[in-house]
Design a protein around this motif. Structure first.
Motif, mmCIF file in Angstrom:
data_model
loop_
_atom_site.group_PDB
_atom_site.id
_atom_site.type_symbol
_atom_site.label_atom_id
_atom_site.label_comp_id
_atom_site.label_asym_id
_atom_site.label_seq_id
_atom_site.Cartn_x
_atom_site.Cartn_y
_atom_site.Cartn_z
ATOM 1 N N UNK A 1 12.374 -1.562 2.091
ATOM 2 C CA UNK A 1 12.020 -2.246 3.335
ATOM 3 C C UNK A 1 10.930 -3.268 3.070
ATOM 4 N N UNK A 2 10.830 -4.232 3.932
ATOM 5 C CA UNK A 2 9.938 -5.363 3.692
ATOM 6 C C UNK A 2 8.479 -4.939 3.574
ATOM 7 N N UNK A 3 8.007 -4.050 4.449
ATOM 8 C CA UNK A 3 6.578 -3.704 4.484
ATOM 9 C C UNK A 3 6.132 -2.862 3.294
ATOM 10 N N UNK A 4 7.021 -2.063 2.708
ATOM 11 C CA UNK A 4 6.633 -1.145 1.638
ATOM 12 C C UNK A 4 7.026 -1.619 0.241
ATOM 13 N N UNK A 5 7.708 -2.747 0.163
ATOM 14 C CA UNK A 5 8.200 -3.196 -1.142
ATOM 15 C C UNK A 5 7.114 -3.915 -1.931
ATOM 16 N N UNK A 6 6.971 -3.597 -3.210
ATOM 17 C CA UNK A 6 6.106 -4.429 -4.060
ATOM 18 C C UNK A 6 6.689 -5.835 -4.135
ATOM 19 N N UNK A 7 5.833 -6.809 -4.347
ATOM 20 C CA UNK A 7 6.295 -8.199 -4.393
ATOM 21 C C UNK A 7 5.512 -8.940 -5.452
ATOM 22 N N UNK A 8 6.208 -9.743 -6.248
ATOM 23 C CA UNK A 8 5.566 -10.484 -7.332
ATOM 24 C C UNK A 8 5.752 -11.978 -7.113
ATOM 25 N N UNK B 1 1.654 -12.274 -10.709
ATOM 26 C CA UNK B 1 0.746 -11.533 -9.836
ATOM 27 C C UNK B 1 1.535 -10.517 -9.032
ATOM 28 N N UNK B 2 1.178 -9.246 -9.164
ATOM 29 C CA UNK B 2 1.821 -8.162 -8.428
ATOM 30 C C UNK B 2 1.052 -7.877 -7.141
ATOM 31 N N UNK B 3 1.766 -7.895 -6.022
ATOM 32 C CA UNK B 3 1.215 -7.474 -4.731
ATOM 33 C C UNK B 3 1.824 -6.119 -4.408
ATOM 34 N N UNK B 4 1.099 -5.018 -4.679
ATOM 35 C CA UNK B 4 1.705 -3.692 -4.581
ATOM 36 C C UNK B 4 2.076 -3.322 -3.151
ATOM 37 N N UNK B 5 3.103 -2.514 -3.031
ATOM 38 C CA UNK B 5 3.474 -1.921 -1.756
ATOM 39 C C UNK B 5 3.725 -0.439 -1.973
ATOM 40 N N UNK B 6 3.652 0.348 -0.904
ATOM 41 C CA UNK B 6 3.893 1.780 -1.023
ATOM 42 C C UNK B 6 2.746 2.516 -1.680
ATOM 43 N N UNK B 7 3.083 3.664 -2.309
ATOM 44 C CA UNK B 7 2.027 4.535 -2.832
ATOM 45 C C UNK B 7 1.902 4.511 -4.346
ATOM 46 N N UNK B 8 2.571 3.618 -5.016
ATOM 47 C CA UNK B 8 2.464 3.539 -6.473
ATOM 48 C C UNK B 8 3.777 3.824 -7.161
ATOM 49 N N UNK B 9 4.568 4.769 -6.654
ATOM 50 C CA UNK B 9 5.874 5.042 -7.248
ATOM 51 C C UNK B 9 6.778 3.821 -7.142
ATOM 52 N N UNK B 10 6.659 3.108 -6.030
ATOM 53 C CA UNK B 10 7.466 1.903 -5.843
ATOM 54 C C UNK B 10 7.130 0.850 -6.892
#
Length: 387
Positions: free
Chosen positions: A60-67, A80-89
């Motif tokens: 989903x858009x809000x929890x997805x990591x994005x680079x 540049x990594x913009x993390x999403x979620x709790x780390x497992x993602x």
């Protein structure tokens, strides 16, 4: 051979960033250079785009990591990594990237990037001297008085493109090392399309800085883009004459002038910062620098008298007497106004006090004062209460 993920360094960088942005890099294997004719930067960019899309579909858009911000570096390709979620993602995202790069024929390692900023000496006034800087303010794209706490810079795509082009050519002869900062986080600068990367960084972080350092000539050039459609450029050097640096900053006003609401050139600190530094770097304006945030005030008043600045026809009509100044029409009712004695303004750390006093008399009531600013704010409060 395959692409491996150094999960220890990635996890450490993620923890250190406290779930915020961090840089990583892909370093190709020397034994396997990749598919024939393939460019590693383009390969990583395409792989990142595909994995970003897959991550959104999965989480989903809000929890997805994005680079974003993929660029060349000394050690491979950095992003540049913009993390999403709790780390497992995040861990899954890197697994997908490694698999995709392996599939198209690459081998190597993905690890946390070595992030460095400009050396302290490059921004130390005792080491590098003061700078000549250009302060430019565009018309906000959506809101007359943007909130500088909000992400983004509130500028039109055309203005952002013109500004990015200026950064691509800004003081390019002094290139020993380039640093790009997304907010307060410095990382390797891209080898090409630096201006576009700088703009993207500011749109996501409210501000971005790029710094060019040349140790041989002891020169530091820099540019900053901040919320409120404001940008600053500066050049400090122990070897480059002040006239040459003044010419470069003046050219910025000439080239961007028709797009700007206001702009000025003055001596400043060694590295580009925000417009707020005008309140702390002598000589300070008679009024309040906050007035630059409101278009209505900016269109009525000038912040101060400067050796070089941009004024509209309305400003010129309100000035006391600028007959001794050189005034050049830049188009779109924008005029470059220059004092006849630039040495008095730019050869030393601060302008000649007598020249400054005389210039302020020339500008007269065009310069905003503290009293004018307070009266305006009272009217603004009353207007808002009525609505």
């Amino acid at each position: 051979m395959t692409v491996e993920v150094d999960r220890g360094s990635i996890a450490k960088a993620w923890r250190k960033a406290r779930g915020e942005e961090f840089f990583f890099e892909f370093q190709p294997s020397r034994q396997q250079a990749g598919p024939a004719g393939a460019d590693v930067l383009r390969s990583v960019e395409e792989a990142v785009a595909a994995v970003n899309e897959a991550a959104v579909e999965r989480y989903g858009f809000d929890d997805a990591p994005f680079v974003e911000g993929t660029s060349d570096s000394d050690h491979g390709v950095t992003a540049l990594m913009n993390p999403g979620g709790d780390g497992d993602e995040v861990a899954t995202w890197f697994t997908l990237l490694a698999e995709r790069l392996t599939t198209i024929g690459w081998a190597g390692t993905i690890r946390a990037a070595r992030v460095t900023g400009p050396p302290t000496s490059s921004i130390d006034e005792t080491e590098i001297g003061s700078a000549i800087g250009a302060f430019v303010r565009f018309t906000p794209h959506a809101r007359p008085r943007p909130d500088t706490r909000d992400p983004g810079v509130d500028m039109s795509d055309e203005d952002l493109g013109a500004l990015a082009e200026q950064v691509d050519h800004w003081n390019t002869q002094h290139v020993d090392r380039i640093y790009l900062a997304h907010g307060d986080i410095y990382g390797p600068a891209p080898a090409s399309r630096l201006g576009a990367a700088w703009v993207r960084a500011a749109q996501r972080n409210r501000l971005a800085f790029v710094t060019w350092v040349d140790h041989t000539t002891r020169t530091t050039a820099s540019a900053a883009l901040t919320a409120g459609a404001q940008a600053t450029f500066a050049i400090a050097s122990k070897t480059e004459p002040w006239r040459d640096r003044l010419e470069k900053t003046t050219q910025l006003l000439q080239q961007l002038g028709p797009r700007l609401e206001m702009a000025l050139v003055r001596t400043t600190q060694p590295h580009a910062s925000t417009w707020a530094t005008l309140n702390t770097t002598p000589p300070t304006p008679p009024g309040r620098i906050a007035s630059v945030d409101d278009i209505r005030l900016a269109r009525e008043y000038a912040l101060d008298a400067y050796g070089t600045q941009l004024l509209t026809g309305h400003h010129l009509q309100r000035a006391n007497d600028l007959s001794d100044w050189t005034i050049t029409d830049l188009g779109n009712d924008r005029h470059l106004v220059q004092h006849p004695d630039p040495e008095a303004w730019y050869a030393a750390d601060t302008p000649d006090p007598e020249i400054l006093s005389a210039a302020r008399r020339d500008f007269g009531d065009l310069i905003i004062t503290e009293e004018i600013y307070r009266a305006f704010m009272l009217e603004e409060i009353a207007r808002r209460q009525q609505h």
